[in-house]
Design an enzyme around this catalytic site. Sequence first.
Site, PDB file in Angstrom:
ATOM      1  CG  PHE A  44      -0.173  -0.203   2.933  1.00  0.00           C
ATOM      2  CD1 PHE A  44       0.293   0.821   3.384  1.00  0.00           C
ATOM      3  CD2 PHE A  44      -0.856  -1.140   2.993  1.00  0.00           C
ATOM      4  CE1 PHE A  44       1.029   0.268   4.409  1.00  0.00           C
ATOM      5  CE2 PHE A  44       0.018  -1.653   3.818  1.00  0.00           C
ATOM      6  CZ  PHE A  44       0.553  -0.775   5.269  1.00  0.00           C
ATOM      7  N   GLY A  47       1.169   3.868  -3.698  1.00  0.00           N
ATOM      8  CA  GLY A  47       0.666   4.653  -3.703  1.00  0.00           C
ATOM      9  C   GLY A  47      -0.187   5.738  -2.573  1.00  0.00           C
ATOM     10  CG  HIS A  48      -2.178   5.767   1.728  1.00  0.00           C
ATOM     11  ND1 HIS A  48      -2.321   5.921   3.029  1.00  0.00           N
ATOM     12  CD2 HIS A  48      -3.337   6.268   1.301  1.00  0.00           C
ATOM     13  CE1 HIS A  48      -3.382   7.189   2.977  1.00  0.00           C
ATOM     14  NE2 HIS A  48      -4.450   6.670   2.534  1.00  0.00           N
ATOM     15  CG  PHE A  49      -0.475  10.061   0.240  1.00  0.00           C
ATOM     16  CD1 PHE A  49      -1.446   9.884  -0.467  1.00  0.00           C
ATOM     17  CD2 PHE A  49      -0.325  10.231   1.790  1.00  0.00           C
ATOM     18  CE1 PHE A  49      -2.508   9.684  -0.086  1.00  0.00           C
ATOM     19  CE2 PHE A  49      -2.170   9.971   2.594  1.00  0.00           C
ATOM     20  CZ  PHE A  49      -2.954   9.733   1.021  1.00  0.00           C
ATOM     21  CB  VAL A  54       0.221   7.916   5.393  1.00  0.00           C
ATOM     22  CG1 VAL A  54      -0.381   7.679   6.822  1.00  0.00           C
ATOM     23  CG2 VAL A  54       1.054   8.651   5.711  1.00  0.00           C
TER      24      VAL A  54
END
Length: 140
Positions: A44, A47-49, A54
């Site tokens: 994750f 893409g986050h971020f 985070v």
Amino acid sequence: MLGIKEIEEIIPHRHPFLLIDYIEDYKPGEYAVGYKCVTFREDFFRGHFPQEPVMPGVLTIEALAQVGAVAILSQEGFKGKTAFFGGINKCRFKGKVVPGDKLKLETKIIKQKGPMGIGQAIASVDGKVVAKAELTFMVG
């Protein structure tokens, strides 16, 4: 203490969605305390971020639910079943979870009637609360 293999015998979650690394302590039907060692290699974070990684808050809540599921599904009558979300109440995010954090996940079962109940859940890093919520579950 329960490792990955023992956790997989209790709850149905598997990689990449098994969000707990080990259970430090638990009492069937009452509580469980587990940990997730957050690494930069988590999918994750791509893409986050990308500029400031985070852990998504919803995944922190899911990790708390999985720890609660260990407490619920380790009861004799619920072995081999699945605990589903029935609701999320009083949810608050109070801090970020970032790569390198050791996320402590505590879920205490505060009410249970048959296959339904409520868990009081708290996630923390280094003693600081980063999320808390009341999680309603249904065993099916």
